[in-house]
Design a protein around this motif. Structure first.
Motif, PDB file in Angstrom:
ATOM      1  N   UNK A  87       0.841  -1.185   0.000  1.00  0.00           N
ATOM      2  CA  UNK A  87       0.000   0.000   0.000  1.00  0.00           C
ATOM      3  C   UNK A  87       0.882   1.242   0.000  1.00  0.00           C
ATOM      4  N   UNK A  88       0.353   2.313  -0.558  1.00  0.00           N
ATOM      5  CA  UNK A  88       1.028   3.606  -0.544  1.00  0.00           C
ATOM      6  C   UNK A  88      -0.005   4.648  -0.134  1.00  0.00           C
ATOM      7  N   UNK A  89       0.455   5.869   0.059  1.00  0.00           N
ATOM      8  CA  UNK A  89      -0.456   6.938   0.446  1.00  0.00           C
ATOM      9  C   UNK A  89      -0.379   8.091  -0.533  1.00  0.00           C
ATOM     10  N   UNK A  90      -1.511   8.731  -0.735  1.00  0.00           N
ATOM     11  CA  UNK A  90      -1.564   9.987  -1.467  1.00  0.00           C
ATOM     12  C   UNK A  90      -2.269  10.984  -0.560  1.00  0.00           C
ATOM     13  N   UNK A  91      -1.922  12.264  -0.689  1.00  0.00           N
ATOM     14  CA  UNK A  91      -2.543  13.291   0.142  1.00  0.00           C
ATOM     15  C   UNK A  91      -2.294  14.664  -0.471  1.00  0.00           C
ATOM     16  N   UNK A  92      -2.956  15.648   0.083  1.00  0.00           N
ATOM     17  CA  UNK A  92      -2.741  17.045  -0.285  1.00  0.00           C
ATOM     18  C   UNK A  92      -2.119  17.724   0.920  1.00  0.00           C
ATOM     19  N   UNK A  93      -0.972  18.383   0.696  1.00  0.00           N
ATOM     20  CA  UNK A  93      -0.304  19.029   1.827  1.00  0.00           C
ATOM     21  C   UNK A  93      -0.964  20.360   2.161  1.00  0.00           C
ATOM     22  N   UNK A  94      -0.459  21.026   3.177  1.00  0.00           N
ATOM     23  CA  UNK A  94      -1.093  22.258   3.662  1.00  0.00           C
ATOM     24  C   UNK A  94      -1.016  23.416   2.666  1.00  0.00           C
ATOM     25  N   UNK A  95      -0.152  23.304   1.653  1.00  0.00           N
ATOM     26  CA  UNK A  95      -0.068  24.353   0.629  1.00  0.00           C
ATOM     27  C   UNK A  95      -0.951  24.043  -0.576  1.00  0.00           C
ATOM     28  N   UNK A  96      -1.632  22.876  -0.555  1.00  0.00           N
ATOM     29  CA  UNK A  96      -2.506  22.492  -1.647  1.00  0.00           C
ATOM     30  C   UNK A  96      -1.830  21.632  -2.708  1.00  0.00           C
ATOM     31  N   UNK A  97      -0.590  21.241  -2.485  1.00  0.00           N
ATOM     32  CA  UNK A  97       0.139  20.430  -3.455  1.00  0.00           C
ATOM     33  C   UNK A  97      -0.140  18.940  -3.230  1.00  0.00           C
ATOM     34  N   UNK A  98      -0.403  18.214  -4.318  1.00  0.00           N
ATOM     35  CA  UNK A  98      -0.629  16.770  -4.243  1.00  0.00           C
ATOM     36  C   UNK A  98       0.690  16.064  -3.966  1.00  0.00           C
ATOM     37  N   UNK A  99       0.645  15.097  -3.071  1.00  0.00           N
ATOM     38  CA  UNK A  99       1.840  14.337  -2.681  1.00  0.00           C
ATOM     39  C   UNK A  99       1.532  12.849  -2.726  1.00  0.00           C
ATOM     40  N   UNK A 100       2.601  12.045  -2.805  1.00  0.00           N
ATOM     41  CA  UNK A 100       2.472  10.588  -2.754  1.00  0.00           C
ATOM     42  C   UNK A 100       3.666  10.029  -2.002  1.00  0.00           C
ATOM     43  N   UNK A 101       3.458   8.938  -1.292  1.00  0.00           N
ATOM     44  CA  UNK A 101       4.556   8.327  -0.543  1.00  0.00           C
ATOM     45  C   UNK A 101       5.590   7.755  -1.505  1.00  0.00           C
ATOM     46  N   UNK A 102       6.823   7.713  -1.038  1.00  0.00           N
ATOM     47  CA  UNK A 102       7.908   7.175  -1.859  1.00  0.00           C
ATOM     48  C   UNK A 102       8.317   5.786  -1.394  1.00  0.00           C
ATOM     49  N   UNK A 103       7.548   5.211  -0.497  1.00  0.00           N
ATOM     50  CA  UNK A 103       7.793   3.857  -0.001  1.00  0.00           C
ATOM     51  C   UNK A 103       6.482   3.077   0.015  1.00  0.00           C
ATOM     52  N   UNK A 104       6.595   1.757   0.022  1.00  0.00           N
ATOM     53  CA  UNK A 104       5.426   0.890   0.135  1.00  0.00           C
ATOM     54  C   UNK A 104       5.287   0.448   1.587  1.00  0.00           C
ATOM     55  N   UNK A 105       4.049   0.281   2.020  1.00  0.00           N
ATOM     56  CA  UNK A 105       3.740  -0.109   3.390  1.00  0.00           C
ATOM     57  C   UNK A 105       2.898  -1.377   3.393  1.00  0.00           C
ATOM     58  N   UNK A 106       2.886  -2.072   4.530  1.00  0.00           N
ATOM     59  CA  UNK A 106       1.861  -3.077   4.734  1.00  0.00           C
ATOM     60  C   UNK A 106       0.617  -2.323   5.214  1.00  0.00           C
ATOM     61  N   UNK A 107      -0.520  -3.006   5.297  1.00  0.00           N
ATOM     62  CA  UNK A 107      -1.791  -2.328   5.611  1.00  0.00           C
ATOM     63  C   UNK A 107      -1.756  -1.604   6.959  1.00  0.00           C
TER      64      UNK A 107
END
Length: 59
Positions: free
Chosen positions: A8-28
């Protein structure tokens, strides 16, 4: 019975409004913990997304 690893990975929007994505894979469990940390840090639209081994999401 074969064991299938799901990453699994994560995507999010940071506090400045920029889209971000994790650079590592995670377990659930680790992905859910990281999601909680990101939300506590003020980030929005945090999503845990399934990914294929060796692949990462685009922000």
């Amino acid at each position: 019975m074969p064991i299938t690893m799901q990453n699994f990975a994560l995507t999010w929007t940071d506090s400045t409004g920029k889209a971000r994505a994790s650079s590592v894979a995670y377990d659930k469990g680790s992905a859910n913990s990281r999601k909680t940390e990101l939300e506590a840090g003020g980030h929005t639209d945090v999503k845990v997304v399934p990914i294929m081994p060796g692949k990462l999401p685009q922000p």
